[in-house]
Design an enzyme around this catalytic site. Sequence first.
Site, PDB file in Angstrom:
ATOM      1  N   GLY A 154       0.854  -1.191   0.000  1.00 53.71           N
ATOM      2  CA  GLY A 154       0.000   0.000   0.000  1.00 53.71           C
ATOM      3  C   GLY A 154       0.884   1.234   0.000  1.00 53.71           C
ATOM      4  N   ILE A 156       2.388   2.882   2.446  1.00 49.81           N
ATOM      5  CA  ILE A 156       3.622   2.823   3.239  1.00 49.81           C
ATOM      6  C   ILE A 156       4.616   1.851   2.594  1.00 49.81           C
ATOM      7  CG2 ILE A 156       4.597   2.258   5.516  1.00 49.81           C
ATOM      8  CD1 ILE A 156       1.849   3.164   6.714  1.00 49.81           C
ATOM      9  N   ARG A 177      -2.058  -8.437  -1.962  1.00 50.52           N
ATOM     10  CA  ARG A 177      -3.297  -9.110  -2.391  1.00 50.52           C
ATOM     11  C   ARG A 177      -3.541  -8.866  -3.875  1.00 50.52           C
ATOM     12  NH1 ARG A 177      -7.553  -7.197   1.959  1.00 50.52           N
ATOM     13  NH2 ARG A 177      -6.183  -5.439   1.623  1.00 50.52           N
ATOM     14  N   ILE A 236       6.267  -3.608  11.115  1.00 49.81           N
ATOM     15  CA  ILE A 236       5.751  -2.308  11.568  1.00 49.81           C
ATOM     16  C   ILE A 236       4.242  -2.243  11.332  1.00 49.81           C
ATOM     17  CG2 ILE A 236       7.905  -1.001  11.277  1.00 49.81           C
ATOM     18  CD1 ILE A 236       6.638   0.131   8.646  1.00 49.81           C
ATOM     19  N   ALA A 237       3.615  -3.409  11.099  1.00 49.70           N
ATOM     20  CA  ALA A 237       2.184  -3.408  10.762  1.00 49.70           C
ATOM     21  C   ALA A 237       1.340  -3.630  12.022  1.00 49.70           C
ATOM     22  CB  ALA A 237       1.921  -4.467   9.703  1.00 49.70           C
ATOM     23  N   ARG A 238       1.083  -4.875  12.359  1.00 54.49           N
ATOM     24  CA  ARG A 238       0.379  -5.226  13.592  1.00 54.49           C
ATOM     25  C   ARG A 238       0.982  -6.530  14.113  1.00 54.49           C
ATOM     26  NH1 ARG A 238      -0.985  -0.742  13.684  1.00 54.49           N
ATOM     27  NH2 ARG A 238      -3.084   0.167  13.733  1.00 54.49           N
ATOM     28  N   GLU A 267       0.160  -6.121  22.924  1.00 52.58           N
ATOM     29  CA  GLU A 267       0.683  -4.819  23.384  1.00 52.58           C
ATOM     30  C   GLU A 267      -0.092  -4.275  24.570  1.00 52.58           C
ATOM     31  OE1 GLU A 267       0.725  -1.933  20.196  1.00 52.58           O
ATOM     32  OE2 GLU A 267       1.789  -3.327  18.917  1.00 52.58           O
ATOM     33  N   HIS A 285       5.842   0.480  19.393  1.00 52.96           N
ATOM     34  CA  HIS A 285       4.786   0.963  18.475  1.00 52.96           C
ATOM     35  C   HIS A 285       4.900   2.482  18.244  1.00 52.96           C
ATOM     36  CE1 HIS A 285       0.468  -0.038  16.942  1.00 52.96           C
ATOM     37  NE2 HIS A 285       1.005   0.933  16.246  1.00 52.96           N
TER      38      HIS A 285
HETATM   39  C1  DGY Z   1      -1.557   3.462  12.917  1.00 49.60           C
HETATM   40  O1  DGY Z   1      -1.728   4.613  12.536  1.00 49.60           O
HETATM   41  O2  DGY Z   1      -2.279   2.515  12.555  1.00 49.60           O
HETATM   42  C2  DGY Z   1      -0.449   3.239  13.890  1.00 49.60           C
HETATM   43  O3  DGY Z   1      -0.121   1.899  13.993  1.00 49.60           O
HETATM   44  C3  DGY Z   1      -0.841   3.796  15.236  1.00 49.60           C
HETATM   45  O4  DGY Z   1      -1.910   3.046  15.766  1.00 49.60           O
END
Ligand code: DGY
Length: 325
Positions: A154, A156, A177, A236-238, A267, A285
């Site tokens: 996407g 980022i 995807r 750096i996503a989730r 978290e 985060h």
């Molecule tokens: C977002 O903007 O999704 C960052 O991870 C902060 O929650």
Amino acid sequence: MKKVLVARRAPAAVVEKLASHFDVDLHQGEVPLAAGELRARLQGMAGAYITGTERITAELLDACPDLRAVCTMSVGYNHIDLAACTARRVLVTNTPDVLTESTADFGFALLMATARRMSEGERLLRDGRWKSWAWDFLAGSEVHGATLGILGMGRIGQAIARRGRFGFGMKVVYHNRSRLPVDTEAELGASYLTKEALLRQADHLILVLPYSAESHHCIGAPELALMKPTATLVNIARGGIVDEEALADALRENRIAAAGLDVFEGEPRVNPVLLTLPNVVLTPHIASATMPTRLAMAHLAADNLVAALTGAKPLTPLNPEVIPA
Ligand code: DGY
């Protein structure tokens, strides 16, 4: 005057902006409201100004029937049941675009720190364990010219691709995807691969895909087994995208070289095994955490809330179909 809950501390100018339109209830605490507290504080509220730490579920929406808009100061919205909001005609907005470049900067910084063993070196130095220079002392892996794998292409992901390709002369490969248009691929110098080929080819794999039931643990033991033993993994996503137990095993057994993690499954709790491993860089985060970016996110979320509750068009709606024509 309509009532809104600001569920987390926000910049004073943002609270003032909201207070000039609404009756604002501000949660000042450092710890997010527990689910029951959030439900209680949302009674009679038309709007909720939240961050990624508040969960908006169907059950909560049913308990708060006056709620008309949920505006999150985050690009990710996996904490919001979007379908449930849409079904109840609750408008949802997020904060895309304004954080793209600073989040990409951080992703690249974490990749560099991981590949070049920066945290390990700093810990050693601070602990007084630095004895001397040696040819192989803290020797990491190359970044320039290496193969950068991006899972999730996407906004980022594309900003990271530009840094890798044009800043560091990397070969950029990605999986998403849906494949990008050929002219976008050409502009980024990025080639599409299957997920399996991406895992096999990447020297540095960075995860930037949205979290959903589909992407839960999409990096687990079978995927880690496909990666090079010299590879690094950056998330750096989730947190839920990676099976942390499987990752800890792979790192402990040096089946991959290192990992850089800014997000975690539970978290702010961090898997205790990860805390003991030398080859992991851990950050809390903070990928979008520069002051200008956080201010831009905070204002965008507020502008969305004002628009949503005053009959104007929100800037970045996630379910525009609920906006009256
Ligand atoms: C977002 O903007 O999704 C960052 O991870 C902060 O929650």
